[in-house]
Design an enzyme around this catalytic site. Structure first.
Site, PDB file in Angstrom:
ATOM      1  N   LYS A  13       0.825  -1.228   0.000  1.00 26.55           N
ATOM      2  CA  LYS A  13       0.000   0.000   0.000  1.00 26.55           C
ATOM      3  C   LYS A  13       0.853   1.269   0.000  1.00 26.55           C
ATOM      4  O   LYS A  13       0.603   2.176  -0.779  1.00 26.55           O
ATOM      5  CB  LYS A  13      -0.873   0.091   1.261  1.00 26.55           C
ATOM      6  CG  LYS A  13      -1.989  -0.864   1.385  1.00 26.55           C
ATOM      7  CD  LYS A  13      -2.898  -0.487   2.545  1.00 26.55           C
ATOM      8  CE  LYS A  13      -2.214  -0.331   3.897  1.00 26.55           C
ATOM      9  NZ  LYS A  13      -1.673  -1.549   4.495  1.00 26.55           N
ATOM     10  N   ARG A  88      -8.969   1.227   9.809  1.00 22.81           N
ATOM     11  CA  ARG A  88      -8.462  -0.084  10.181  1.00 22.81           C
ATOM     12  C   ARG A  88      -9.493  -0.909  10.952  1.00 22.81           C
ATOM     13  O   ARG A  88      -9.228  -2.039  11.335  1.00 22.81           O
ATOM     14  CB  ARG A  88      -7.223   0.095  11.034  1.00 22.81           C
ATOM     15  CG  ARG A  88      -5.939   0.186  10.172  1.00 22.81           C
ATOM     16  CD  ARG A  88      -4.897  -0.497  10.918  1.00 22.81           C
ATOM     17  NE  ARG A  88      -3.630  -0.862  10.426  1.00 22.81           N
ATOM     18  CZ  ARG A  88      -2.698  -0.161   9.825  1.00 22.81           C
ATOM     19  NH1 ARG A  88      -2.903   1.043   9.449  1.00 22.81           N
ATOM     20  NH2 ARG A  88      -1.541  -0.697   9.567  1.00 22.81           N
ATOM     21  N   ARG A 127      11.555  -5.860   4.106  1.00 26.50           N
ATOM     22  CA  ARG A 127      11.419  -4.457   4.496  1.00 26.50           C
ATOM     23  C   ARG A 127      12.142  -4.190   5.827  1.00 26.50           C
ATOM     24  O   ARG A 127      12.743  -3.138   6.020  1.00 26.50           O
ATOM     25  CB  ARG A 127       9.932  -4.091   4.624  1.00 26.50           C
ATOM     26  CG  ARG A 127       9.712  -2.631   4.962  1.00 26.50           C
ATOM     27  CD  ARG A 127       8.260  -2.224   4.850  1.00 26.50           C
ATOM     28  NE  ARG A 127       7.447  -2.719   5.943  1.00 26.50           N
ATOM     29  CZ  ARG A 127       6.124  -2.589   6.003  1.00 26.50           C
ATOM     30  NH1 ARG A 127       5.473  -2.020   5.013  1.00 26.50           N
ATOM     31  NH2 ARG A 127       5.447  -3.051   7.021  1.00 26.50           N
ATOM     32  N   ARG A 133      12.222  -1.031  10.558  1.00 29.00           N
ATOM     33  CA  ARG A 133      11.052  -0.619  11.355  1.00 29.00           C
ATOM     34  C   ARG A 133      10.886  -1.506  12.580  1.00 29.00           C
ATOM     35  O   ARG A 133      10.956  -2.730  12.488  1.00 29.00           O
ATOM     36  CB  ARG A 133       9.782  -0.705  10.496  1.00 29.00           C
ATOM     37  CG  ARG A 133       9.441   0.624   9.873  1.00 29.00           C
ATOM     38  CD  ARG A 133       8.254   0.513   8.981  1.00 29.00           C
ATOM     39  NE  ARG A 133       7.055   0.019   9.639  1.00 29.00           N
ATOM     40  CZ  ARG A 133       5.856   0.063   9.071  1.00 29.00           C
ATOM     41  NH1 ARG A 133       5.712   0.581   7.873  1.00 29.00           N
ATOM     42  NH2 ARG A 133       4.799  -0.413   9.701  1.00 29.00           N
ATOM     43  N   ARG A 144       0.196  -8.408  13.699  1.00 27.60           N
ATOM     44  CA  ARG A 144      -0.449  -7.424  12.812  1.00 27.60           C
ATOM     45  C   ARG A 144      -1.366  -8.115  11.808  1.00 27.60           C
ATOM     46  O   ARG A 144      -2.431  -7.594  11.473  1.00 27.60           O
ATOM     47  CB  ARG A 144       0.617  -6.579  12.103  1.00 27.60           C
ATOM     48  CG  ARG A 144       1.205  -5.545  13.059  1.00 27.60           C
ATOM     49  CD  ARG A 144       2.529  -5.023  12.603  1.00 27.60           C
ATOM     50  NE  ARG A 144       2.432  -4.266  11.395  1.00 27.60           N
ATOM     51  CZ  ARG A 144       3.438  -4.093  10.533  1.00 27.60           C
ATOM     52  NH1 ARG A 144       4.596  -4.665  10.771  1.00 27.60           N
ATOM     53  NH2 ARG A 144       3.271  -3.370   9.476  1.00 27.60           N
TER      54      ARG A 144
HETATM   55  P1  AMP Z   1       1.227   1.199   8.930  1.00 32.45           P
HETATM   56  O1  AMP Z   1       2.377   2.082   8.604  1.00 32.45           O
HETATM   57  O2  AMP Z   1      -0.028   1.609   8.241  1.00 32.45           O
HETATM   58  O3  AMP Z   1       1.552  -0.249   8.749  1.00 32.45           O
HETATM   59  O4  AMP Z   1       0.924   1.392  10.499  1.00 32.45           O
HETATM   60  C1  AMP Z   1       1.875   1.041  11.477  1.00 32.45           C
HETATM   61  C2  AMP Z   1       1.196   0.911  12.826  1.00 32.45           C
HETATM   62  O5  AMP Z   1       0.603   2.168  13.204  1.00 32.45           O
HETATM   63  C3  AMP Z   1       0.027  -0.074  12.870  1.00 32.45           C
HETATM   64  O6  AMP Z   1       0.435  -1.419  13.067  1.00 32.45           O
HETATM   65  C4  AMP Z   1      -0.780   0.462  14.035  1.00 32.45           C
HETATM   66  O7  AMP Z   1      -0.180   0.128  15.271  1.00 32.45           O
HETATM   67  C5  AMP Z   1      -0.634   1.962  13.864  1.00 32.45           C
HETATM   68  N1  AMP Z   1      -1.721   2.493  13.009  1.00 32.45           N
HETATM   69  C6  AMP Z   1      -1.619   3.013  11.758  1.00 32.45           C
HETATM   70  N2  AMP Z   1      -2.805   3.398  11.290  1.00 32.45           N
HETATM   71  C7  AMP Z   1      -3.705   3.101  12.272  1.00 32.45           C
HETATM   72  C8  AMP Z   1      -5.103   3.229  12.398  1.00 32.45           C
HETATM   73  N3  AMP Z   1      -5.847   3.706  11.386  1.00 32.45           N
HETATM   74  N4  AMP Z   1      -5.687   2.827  13.558  1.00 32.45           N
HETATM   75  C9  AMP Z   1      -4.950   2.324  14.567  1.00 32.45           C
HETATM   76  N5  AMP Z   1      -3.626   2.155  14.504  1.00 32.45           N
HETATM   77  C10 AMP Z   1      -2.995   2.532  13.375  1.00 32.45           C
END
Ligand code: AMP
Length: 192
Positions: A13, A88, A127, A133, A144
């Site tokens: 994404k 989410r 990654r 990360r 996740r």
């Molecule tokens: P991402 O970069 O989108 O993979 O997000 C990394 C982490 O940030 C996720 O595993 C969540 O812990 C948190 N996170 C990102 N977006 C959301 C969201 N919309 N709601 C809750 N937690 C989020």
């Protein structure tokens, strides 16, 4: 164009959103990136969120919504956006619908990048090496994925019911997947 990009962690994404920005000239809004930025800036909320994100759990809805609303208030959003990482869960999908309605910018496309768990685990391991990360360890990735299946997957149905959802197969080269997305968005490949 107001696009909601859905898909499991590691589906590409973020990479695709960055490519779409170049082709469409609209901003990429990633709630994960907003949260990481808040943590890097050392804000109380950001550090609190980081502890949760590092375990692979979802950060509380009100924290993420507050950050998102602030971002959606920026002037560059007037021509559209690519939203990545939000919603989410179903509560977030409903909040988003309300917020976008209020600012007169309802979503007009939701695209789910579909990919199986085995490929995801391989990609995230790569990654982790490249980006380092903290939430890309194998245990966190499994968590996740579990969180995605339980909470995020139903969001696709939410958009399907509204006639906004298209599914795109997420295996292939970055360019192949980009072409699939552009064709869903009716953007001519030769003009990009
Ligand atoms: P991402 O970069 O989108 O993979 O997000 C990394 C982490 O940030 C996720 O595993 C969540 O812990 C948190 N996170 C990102 N977006 C959301 C969201 N919309 N709601 C809750 N937690 C989020």
């Amino acid at each position: 164009m107001r696009i909601v990009l859905l898909g499991p962690p590691g589906s590409g994404k973020g990479t695709q959103a960055a490519m779409l920005v170049e082709h469409l000239g609209i901003p990429h809004i990633s709630t994960g990136a907003l949260l990481r930025e808040a943590a890097e800036n050392g804000t109380e909320l950001g550090l609190q969120a980081k502890k949760i994100a590092d375990k692979g759990e979802l950060v509380p809805d009100d924290i993420v919504l507050g950050m998102l609303e602030e971002r959606l208030g920026q002037p560059d959003v007037k021509d559209g956006f690519i939203l990545d990482g939000y919603p989410r869960n179903l509560a977030q999908a409903k909040s988003l619908e309300q917020v976008l309605e209020r600012i007169g910018q309802p979503a007009d496309e939701a695209i789910l990048i579909d990919i199986d768990a085995e490929r995801i685990i391989k990609r995230i391991a790569k990654r982790a090496q490249e980006e380092g990360r903290a939430d890309d360890t194998e245990e966190t990735v499994r968590n996740r994925l579990r969180v995605y299946d339980e909470k995020t997957a139903p969001v696709a149905d939410f958009y399907e019911e509204r006639g906004l959802l298209t599914r795109v197969w997420g295996d292939g080269t970055i360019d192949e997947i980009l072409q699939r997305l552009l064709s869903v968005l009716n953007v001519q490949a030769e003009t990009v």
